[in-house]
Motif scaffolding. Structure first.
Motif, PDB file in Angstrom:
ATOM      1  N   GLN A 130      38.432  -8.358  31.265  1.00 25.91           N
ATOM      2  CA  GLN A 130      38.156  -7.416  32.349  1.00 25.91           C
ATOM      3  C   GLN A 130      39.236  -7.480  33.422  1.00 25.91           C
ATOM      4  N   GLN A 131      39.815  -8.645  33.623  1.00 24.74           N
ATOM      5  CA  GLN A 131      40.918  -8.749  34.587  1.00 24.74           C
ATOM      6  C   GLN A 131      42.132  -7.940  34.119  1.00 24.74           C
ATOM      7  N   GLU A 132      42.412  -7.968  32.815  1.00 24.61           N
ATOM      8  CA  GLU A 132      43.506  -7.160  32.284  1.00 24.61           C
ATOM      9  C   GLU A 132      43.182  -5.673  32.384  1.00 24.61           C
ATOM     10  N   MET A 133      41.919  -5.325  32.225  1.00 22.71           N
ATOM     11  CA  MET A 133      41.501  -3.930  32.367  1.00 22.71           C
ATOM     12  C   MET A 133      41.721  -3.432  33.799  1.00 22.71           C
ATOM     13  N   LEU A 134      41.404  -4.295  34.750  1.00 22.52           N
ATOM     14  CA  LEU A 134      41.599  -3.926  36.155  1.00 22.52           C
ATOM     15  C   LEU A 134      43.070  -3.628  36.451  1.00 22.52           C
ATOM     16  N   ALA A 135      43.958  -4.394  35.837  1.00 19.69           N
ATOM     17  CA  ALA A 135      45.391  -4.180  36.041  1.00 19.69           C
ATOM     18  C   ALA A 135      45.809  -2.798  35.551  1.00 19.69           C
ATOM     19  N   ILE A 136      45.295  -2.363  34.414  1.00 22.51           N
ATOM     20  CA  ILE A 136      45.638  -1.025  33.904  1.00 22.51           C
ATOM     21  C   ILE A 136      44.998   0.061  34.756  1.00 22.51           C
ATOM     22  N   LYS A 137      43.782  -0.163  35.226  1.00 22.91           N
ATOM     23  CA  LYS A 137      43.127   0.788  36.126  1.00 22.91           C
ATOM     24  C   LYS A 137      43.994   1.031  37.354  1.00 22.91           C
ATOM     25  N   ASP A 138      44.519  -0.064  37.911  1.00 19.21           N
ATOM     26  CA  ASP A 138      45.385   0.064  39.085  1.00 19.21           C
ATOM     27  C   ASP A 138      46.711   0.728  38.722  1.00 19.21           C
ATOM     28  N   GLN A 139      47.224   0.426  37.522  1.00 17.23           N
ATOM     29  CA  GLN A 139      48.502   1.003  37.073  1.00 17.23           C
ATOM     30  C   GLN A 139      48.445   2.528  37.014  1.00 17.23           C
ATOM     31  N   VAL A 140      47.329   3.086  36.534  1.00 21.79           N
ATOM     32  CA  VAL A 140      47.211   4.546  36.407  1.00 21.79           C
ATOM     33  C   VAL A 140      46.741   5.188  37.706  1.00 21.79           C
ATOM     34  N   GLY A 141      46.501   4.358  38.737  1.00 21.31           N
ATOM     35  CA  GLY A 141      46.161   4.898  40.046  1.00 21.31           C
ATOM     36  C   GLY A 141      44.728   5.386  40.188  1.00 21.31           C
ATOM     37  N   ASP A 171      35.912   1.366  41.128  1.00 15.70           N
ATOM     38  CA  ASP A 171      35.793   0.067  40.477  1.00 15.70           C
ATOM     39  C   ASP A 171      35.865   0.215  38.959  1.00 15.70           C
ATOM     40  N   LEU A 172      35.762  -0.917  38.263  1.00 16.61           N
ATOM     41  CA  LEU A 172      35.937  -0.908  36.812  1.00 16.61           C
ATOM     42  C   LEU A 172      34.844  -0.106  36.118  1.00 16.61           C
ATOM     43  N   LYS A 173      33.596  -0.189  36.609  1.00 17.71           N
ATOM     44  CA  LYS A 173      32.516   0.572  35.980  1.00 17.71           C
ATOM     45  C   LYS A 173      32.760   2.076  36.120  1.00 17.71           C
ATOM     46  N   GLU A 174      33.292   2.481  37.274  1.00 18.21           N
ATOM     47  CA  GLU A 174      33.605   3.904  37.465  1.00 18.21           C
ATOM     48  C   GLU A 174      34.744   4.330  36.545  1.00 18.21           C
ATOM     49  N   PHE A 175      35.690   3.411  36.333  1.00 23.16           N
ATOM     50  CA  PHE A 175      36.793   3.709  35.409  1.00 23.16           C
ATOM     51  C   PHE A 175      36.271   3.825  33.985  1.00 23.16           C
ATOM     52  N   PHE A 176      35.341   2.921  33.620  1.00 26.25           N
ATOM     53  CA  PHE A 176      34.696   3.031  32.306  1.00 26.25           C
ATOM     54  C   PHE A 176      34.078   4.419  32.140  1.00 26.25           C
ATOM     55  N   LYS A 177      33.339   4.866  33.155  1.00 27.65           N
ATOM     56  CA  LYS A 177      32.655   6.152  33.082  1.00 27.65           C
ATOM     57  C   LYS A 177      33.651   7.292  32.931  1.00 27.65           C
ATOM     58  N   PHE A 178      34.770   7.190  33.649  1.00 28.75           N
ATOM     59  CA  PHE A 178      35.812   8.217  33.579  1.00 28.75           C
ATOM     60  C   PHE A 178      36.407   8.292  32.175  1.00 28.75           C
ATOM     61  N   VAL A 179      36.814   7.158  31.643  1.00 27.28           N
ATOM     62  CA  VAL A 179      37.430   7.128  30.310  1.00 27.28           C
ATOM     63  C   VAL A 179      36.420   7.527  29.231  1.00 27.28           C
ATOM     64  N   ASN A 224      51.105   4.955  25.827  1.00 28.49           N
ATOM     65  CA  ASN A 224      50.184   5.571  26.774  1.00 28.49           C
ATOM     66  C   ASN A 224      49.299   4.464  27.371  1.00 28.49           C
ATOM     67  N   PRO A 225      49.308   4.278  28.704  1.00 21.59           N
ATOM     68  CA  PRO A 225      48.515   3.181  29.281  1.00 21.59           C
ATOM     69  C   PRO A 225      47.022   3.301  28.997  1.00 21.59           C
ATOM     70  N   TYR A 226      46.532   4.523  28.828  1.00 21.74           N
ATOM     71  CA  TYR A 226      45.116   4.680  28.492  1.00 21.74           C
ATOM     72  C   TYR A 226      44.829   4.166  27.082  1.00 21.74           C
ATOM     73  N   TYR A 227      45.812   4.276  26.195  1.00 21.27           N
ATOM     74  CA  TYR A 227      45.637   3.743  24.844  1.00 21.27           C
ATOM     75  C   TYR A 227      45.749   2.220  24.856  1.00 21.27           C
ATOM     76  N   ASP A 228      46.556   1.687  25.792  1.00 19.53           N
ATOM     77  CA  ASP A 228      46.606   0.242  25.964  1.00 19.53           C
ATOM     78  C   ASP A 228      45.276  -0.255  26.516  1.00 19.53           C
ATOM     79  N   PHE A 229      44.693   0.536  27.409  1.00 23.20           N
ATOM     80  CA  PHE A 229      43.346   0.228  27.893  1.00 23.20           C
ATOM     81  C   PHE A 229      42.364   0.251  26.721  1.00 23.20           C
ATOM     82  N   GLY A 230      42.560   1.214  25.827  1.00 21.78           N
ATOM     83  CA  GLY A 230      41.719   1.291  24.636  1.00 21.78           C
ATOM     84  C   GLY A 230      41.841   0.050  23.769  1.00 21.78           C
TER      85      GLY A 230
END
Length: 607
Positions: free
Chosen positions: A314-325, A329-337, A485-491
């Protein structure tokens, strides 16, 4: 007289003694014990016509395995005698390191099967994930190749045999029920749906559509006729014989299964916990964990490893969330993706084809980079396909079916595409590497193509090794420059946390009394995986306990061994050589893999 000179008689006696001393024992050549293993393995594989077909052979081509408990007893007794013969015939201390591995593996597989015996009636005979009710039709369609008239005769015979095999399994399911072991209600509901789909359409029911096996058989008969292998009269005879086999053997067996399953539905739990609800459930689960991870880790230890890994990822996920701007929070990013339309293909035939095409493109791209990271490369081809309609499930996980050792049938990466909302683009790239290359396809194909080890080792599939390697491959692909694609790295991280969550939920369900709802809640709170996929996953864990724990445990062990090798060897460390050591002996239990890697490290150090 010089007292330092021994009398000639004593010197002569000493010389005689030296000449009569036993010579140093000779190391047993690999070729000698490998020939024995190959002979034994041939006897073993001849017990399974379906396994012969899986390997592209046509021995016993018109038969299907004996599915009875008695057949299992005969096989286990044979394995016991084989191990005894091996122990009496070959001195372990005189074997090469490679042959010692083979010796250990031959005994290991027997010990595991022997351990299964006391829990024989605890594995659910029919479940939605991989029961024989779908496995046999899938094999007849995809694995039973028809090149000559005799092959078609064998197919007709196998359709008849499938009824016998299914009836044997139904009897075993009844014995299981009498022992008080029943799966969750949803398992039989799925099996009923899958079974009904196999006997819908011609020749079973009226209408324009054909049943899957009938469609397949007609295509194979037509090709034989078109290729001039059979006459029109023979073709018509094959159609008649196939139809009769379907109606007289296949259909009655599936109808009997469906009828029995329906009578059982009222007796099944709507909201069950895992194995802990069964007598001997805890002991059975410990056995399944040992089998799946090839370790002695307890359920509690695995649970804690999972919790720790979830936090780390989850810490690595947070880094990508911040990278894409992304603001939130992480749960909201989960919902978005998990919901934004940009991350999904249309739920249309065009969208499904796009998923297949892009997955193929990722695999084609990474294939060009493999020689930089591996010395041993597979010869077999790889294709990407949609799962057949009769066994497709919304949100069910993608999977790989191996090709034949001779390359006549390619490896296949199968995808469930009935619900495109459960198949996000973000995870697509990592899954392609997991199921394809450098994951399952590469590892299994290399194993099948090995010539330096006995044949049985080319066909072994220890869960923690096989799935651990595939998950390691997802991370390795990032080192290889993929996931642009950073979203695919998030994937990729979604895929990895998925496997970490499995450690938590599988042990929660089967050792801590969790319900399906408890597991779904934990899964949903800690990942961006689609709700349909989460439910399918949790239900998978409930019917095949322990299997899902092998992925992360195996990956962590391979990463641990690589880090150890890098530390020990320093400048002498060669990543290509490390990968070749891991892949070059076929699938192994994790403790044996560790031994092999450490022997390689010592060898490199000494060079």
């Amino acid at each position: 007289m010089n007292r330092n000179i021994l009398p000639i008689s004593i010197l002569f006696a000493l010389t005689l003694l030296q000449g009569c001393s036993k010579p140093e024992p000779k190391v047993i050549p690999d070729s000698e014990i490998n020939a024995w293993f190959d002979s034994e393995y041939e006897e073993l594989i001849q017990m399974s016509p379906l396994q012969l077909t899986t390997q592209g052979r046509k021995d016993r081509y018109g038969e299907i395995d004996d599915m009875s408990e008695e057949a299992e007893d005969r096989k286990l007794a044979w394995m016991e005698e084989s191990v005894k013969e091996m122990e009496s015939k070959f001195d372990y201390t005189l074997l090469s390191p490679q042959s010692k591995v083979s010796y250990d593996l031959w005994k290991y597989q027997y010990e595991m099967e022997k351990g299964d015996l006391q829990f024989r009636r605890m594995n659910y005979v029919f479940n939605q994930m991989g029961g024989v009710h779908t496995m046999i039709p899938t094999m007849l369609i995809n694995f039973h190749k028809v090149d000559e008239a005799s092959d078609m005769e064998a197919l007709v015979s196998r359709i008849k045999e499938s009824g016998r095999a299914l009836n044997q399994l139904l009897e075993r399911a009844k014995l299981q029920t009498e022992s008080g072991i029943r799966p969750p209600k949803f398992a039989y509901e799925y099996v009923i749906q899958q079974s009904e789909a196999l006997i819908q359409g011609q020749p079973f029911t009226a209408g324009k559509n054909n049943a899957p096996l009938w469609t397949d058989a007609l295509g194979k008969i037509d090709k034989l006729e078109k290729d001039g292998k059979i006459t029109a009269e023979q073709a018509e005879e094959f159609r008649t014989n196939t139809k009769n086999a379907l109606l007289e053997s296949f259909k009655p067996a599936y109808e009997a299964l469906i009828d029995w399953l329906k009578t059982e539905l009222p007796n099944l739990e709507e909201k069950p916990t895992g194995l802990s609800r069964h007598e001997m459930g805890n002991a059975f689960y410990a056995h399944k964990l040992k089998s799946s991870t090839t370790t002695n880790l307890t359920a509690e230890e695995i649970h804690q490893i999972g919790l720790s890994e979830v936090k780390r990822i989850q810490q690595e996920m947070l880094a990508i969330k911040d990278q894409v701007g992304f603001k939130g929070d992480l749960k909201e990013f989960f919902k978005f993706v998990n919901s934004d339309p940009q991350f999904f293909f249309p739920n249309t035939d065009e969208g499904r084809q796009a998923y297949l095409d892009e997955s193929t493109a990722f695999l084609d791209e990474i294939k060009q980079k493999l020689p930089q990271y591996f010395g041993i490369l597979p010869k077999a081809d790889l294709v990407v396909k949609r799962v057949e309609a009769f066994r497709e499930q919304d949100g069910a996980p993608q999977h790989y079916n191996q090709g034949t050792p001779d390359g006549s049938r390619p490896g296949t990466y199968y995808v469930h595409l009935s619900d495109m909302k459960a198949m996000p683009k973000s995870t697509m790239e990592g899954v392609a590497y997991h199921e394809g290359s450098p994951g399952h396809h590469m590892q299994i194909s290399i194993a099948q193509e090995l010539e330096s080890v006995p044949k049985f080792r080319t066909q072994m599939g220890f869960n923690a090794y096989v799935e651990g390697w595939a998950l390691y491959s997802e991370a390795l692909a990032k080192e290889m420059g993929q996931y642009k694609n950073p979203y695919y790295d998030f994937g990729r991280l979604v895929n990895e946390i998925w496997r970490a969550i499995r450690l938590v939920t599988d042990t929660g369900l089967h050792a801590k009394g969790w319900t399906e709802a408890d597991a779904i809640k934990y899964f949903s709170e800690n990942s961006s995986i689609a709700p349909g996929a989460i439910q399918a996953e949790v239900r998978r864990y409930m019917v095949i306990p322990g299997q899902a724990t092998g992925y992360k445990i195996g990956m962590l062990k391979i990463q641990e061994l690589r880090k150890h090798a890098e530390t020990e060897l320093g400048d002498k460390f060669d990543l290509k050589a490390f990968h070749d050591v891991v892949l070059g002996g076929g699938a192994l239990p994790l403790d044996i893999l560790e031994k092999v890697v450490k022997e390689w490290i010592a060898e490199v150090k000494g060079s």
